[in-house]
Write an enzyme that holds these catalytic residues in place. Structure first.
Site, short mmCIF file in Angstrom:
data_model
loop_
_atom_site.label_atom_id
_atom_site.label_comp_id
_atom_site.label_asym_id
_atom_site.label_seq_id
_atom_site.Cartn_x
_atom_site.Cartn_y
_atom_site.Cartn_z
CG HIS A 198 -0.86 -1.13 2.19
ND1 HIS A 198 0.16 -1.47 3.06
CD2 HIS A 198 -0.54 -1.71 1.00
CE1 HIS A 198 1.05 -2.21 2.41
NE2 HIS A 198 0.65 -2.38 1.17
CG ASP A 244 1.09 -8.00 0.34
OD1 ASP A 244 0.27 -8.11 -0.60
OD2 ASP A 244 1.99 -7.13 0.37
CG HIS A 274 4.16 -4.16 -0.03
ND1 HIS A 274 3.62 -4.83 -1.11
CD2 HIS A 274 5.16 -3.39 -0.50
CE1 HIS A 274 4.28 -4.46 -2.20
NE2 HIS A 274 5.22 -3.59 -1.87
CG ASP A 304 3.02 -8.33 -2.88
OD1 ASP A 304 2.97 -9.18 -1.97
OD2 ASP A 304 2.52 -7.20 -2.76
#
Ligand SMILES: [Zn+2]
Length: 309
Positions: free
Chosen positions: A124, A161, A163, A245
């Protein structure tokens, strides 16, 4: 041989009580990989990443800001969910250094593949913005090392991931030597990753998945879109932003992947690497916040890397 880079400094990045990206994640990972079946891992301490490594993708002003923001005790808050503790920079430098050294070891033929099990995560972190628990763009730094230091022409990054890897997308936006592929839940933090975001060179492939997407649909997406894109790109090195995740048990998101899905995905990615880049894979830990699911998924992922050597 599979190389494992970790470091005890990654226990020194301490987040406030109740924060999901916590020290216990590192302990869960370390414990999972002490099992007998991992006896043949080539275990090494991740070296400290140098300023020059960080500056491959971030400006000096950003690094200076992180250094200046380091607290002497307690925490500095960089955004709603990203914090610095006194040991955060040391921990983050291990992630950078581990990724750089893993690329070196794989490309020099010392090992077949590598897993970098460090925290904080990286995908991120944008050019000048720490966010989403991330400080430095580890996987992008790894890609730049392979391209600029080792002279490769084509590096693929697959980010599974849950996200969207907005940071990697930002750092690799106009890097035509990199194909960045991300599957992620949408809607979900950070809100980017729509299919029309394709990069300045058409080098980015975003594949958003609806909440509750499970094994069958996930595998179909990879079969129909991710693997063909990788086959066409013919990478010379495959990098993985390995966040776990998307697991059904994860508290931060709503996809329904199983531990076996991570095994399947790793096998298939290793298959692509075997066909195009002599099996050269460097995988780096991103998210994964249910400790049990994280431990089981990391174990499955690293087991498959070891089987592909
Ligand atoms: Zn994540």
């Amino acid at each position: 041989m599979t190389l494992l880079f970790t470091h005890s400094d990654c226990l020194d990045h301490v987040t406030p009580p109740g924060h999901p990206e916590r020290v216990e994640r590192m302990r869960a990972l370390q414990e999972a990989l002490t099992d007998e079946r991992f006896a043949l891992l080539d275990r090494r301490d991740a070296p400290l990443g140098a300023d020059a490594d960080i500056l491959r993708v971030h400006p000096q002003s950003y690094l200076d800001r992180i250094v200046q923001a380091l607290p002497e005790e307690g925490w500095t808050q960089l955004d709603a969910d990203t914090h610095l503790s006194p040991g955060s920079l040391g921990a983050a430098r291990r992630g950078v250094g581990g990724n750089v050294a893993a690329v070196d070891a794989v490309l020099l033929g010392e090992v077949h593949n590598a897993f970098v099990g460090c925290r904080p995560p990286g995908h991120h972190a944008e050019t000048e913005t720490a966010m989403g628990f991330c400080l430095f763009g580890n996987v992008s730094i790894a890609a730049k090392r392979a391209l600029d230091h080792h002279g490769l022409d084509r590096v693929a990054i697959v980010d599974f991931d849950v996200h969207h890897g907005n940071g990697t997308q930002d750092l690799m936006w106009d890097e035509e030597r990199v194909l960045f592929v991300s599957t992620h839940q949408m809607p979900l933090y950070p809100g980017t990753g729509a299919t029309h975001e394709i990069g300045a060179q058409g080098n980015i492939l975003n594949l958003p998945l609806a909440p509750m997407t499970g094994s069958a649909e996930m595998r179909r997406t990879y079969e129909q879109a991710v693997f063909p894109a990788l086959e066409e790109f013919e990478p010379q090195l495959l990098l993985i932003s390995a966040g776990f995740d998307a697991h059904a048990q994860d508290p931060l998101a709503n996809l329904n992947w199983s531990t076996d899905d991570f095994r399947w995905l790793t096998e298939r990615l290793c298959g692509v690497a075997a066909r195009h880049c002599q099996g050269r894979v460097v995988s780096t830990l991103e998210g994964g916040y249910d400790l049990q699911a994280l431990a089981a998924s990391v174990a499955a992922h690293v087991s498959v890397l070891m089987e592909n050597t």
